[in-house]
Write an enzyme that holds these catalytic residues in place. Sequence first.
Site, PDB file in Angstrom:
ATOM      1  N   ASP A 266       0.847  -1.186   0.000  1.00  0.00           N
ATOM      2  CA  ASP A 266       0.000   0.000   0.000  1.00  0.00           C
ATOM      3  C   ASP A 266       0.890   1.246   0.000  1.00  0.00           C
ATOM      4  OD1 ASP A 266      -2.847   1.004   0.230  1.00  0.00           O
ATOM      5  OD2 ASP A 266      -2.041   1.899   2.058  1.00  0.00           O
TER       6      ASP A 266
ATOM      7  N   HIS B  92      -5.001  -7.595   0.600  1.00  0.00           N
ATOM      8  CA  HIS B  92      -4.282  -6.333   0.780  1.00  0.00           C
ATOM      9  C   HIS B  92      -3.384  -6.351   2.016  1.00  0.00           C
ATOM     10  CE1 HIS B  92      -3.929  -1.905   0.502  1.00  0.00           C
ATOM     11  NE2 HIS B  92      -4.093  -1.888   1.819  1.00  0.00           N
TER      12      HIS B  92
ATOM     13  N   TYR C  54      -4.748  12.589   6.134  1.00  0.00           N
ATOM     14  CA  TYR C  54      -4.056  13.749   5.574  1.00  0.00           C
ATOM     15  C   TYR C  54      -2.746  13.346   4.905  1.00  0.00           C
ATOM     16  CZ  TYR C  54      -1.791  18.358   5.467  1.00  0.00           C
ATOM     17  OH  TYR C  54      -1.149  19.501   5.081  1.00  0.00           O
TER      18      TYR C  54
END
Length: 393
Positions: free
Chosen positions: A181, A364, A311
Amino acid sequence: MTNAQSIHPFRIEVPQSELEDLAQRLSRTRFPAPLPGDGWDTGVPVAYLRELVHYWSTGYDWRAQESTLNRHPQFTTEIFGQNIHFLHVRSPEPDAMPLLLTHGWPGSFVEFLDVIGPLTNPVAHGGNAADAFHLVIPSLPGFGFSAPVTDAGWNTTRIAAAWTELMQRLDYERFGVQGGDIGAGVSAAIARLAPGRVTGVHVNGSLGTPLHGPDQAEQETLTDLERDRVARVEAFMAEEFGYISIQSTRPQTLATALTDSPVGQLAWIVDKFREWSHPRTTLPDLVIGRDRLLTNVMIYWLTATAGSSAYVGYAQASAWGEPKEPSGVPTGVIMFAHDVGIRRYAETENTITRWTDVEDRGGHFAALEEPELLTGDIRAFFHALRQQPGQIP
């Protein structure tokens, strides 16, 4: 140790008052009314969420999990003005290779718990001493105990620079990198930034993912496996992209909700564990295990990092997709059943020397779902590099 004065020992010691506050919040949860069918197509089913929250309230033991986490040496240091939390687990084998592991979203350093022993002490886990690693496992800026975020600009390149500095402080001049990822992007970025210091790059899940479908002529050249992965990317963009839109545009607004509601934080993360673990039809806590799943959620809840993790991971997404030149550093890739990476596209930005497709297992969260397969592939990839002149750290 170089810069040892700037590295500080760290232990997770959550105040009892915070656990009591969590218990009170869970007891006062206001669940929504189930939508028609109460199925996963509209999000986390209310019936399933109620059951998971009940276990969180009555069966889950954070202190036991905290003790497990604290068995591994942890530290903090400040890099580029940002507090960075990391595990540093040295192998008993003196000639072990340093290896930096980087997690993604919605994961944490908790992802790697089941691979620490096999990678640092292979002999104790049926492996060869020659495949041992010294492990460094940092928490991404704004994630978990690497918080709060002090300024903007934490894209892959800046995180890569921070990780390179971290390895320098630990006196690791030469090392390998691994991640999935966001961690896959960071790992490749480290090799581009400091190719002379990186023995090899190993990634899972997030390399060579075509965000825009190939044209008709290229479609005709794809294999059945590649066509399936392109189709699943198209489905993702149509059906699942909403969370990226929210986290990349309104992370602060989202943080207000998730930082105030532990069940909201749980649902936000569990939704992705269900969608991205394999097989998708199996409940995520059966694939991962309830305690491990909740411990990962607890890292976000206890540190109030729903907003800062969004963020860093998504709000500055423009930098993540910029075209990149290959680093020349050997790169190994393992694609599990859920993954959608395609080698021909990955090779435009990476020097691929090993590519493994696992078509029937894993998703994942590779280190959580298939730690043995992931460990085996990491060992095999770096074993070959250790045999090459100049590659031994």
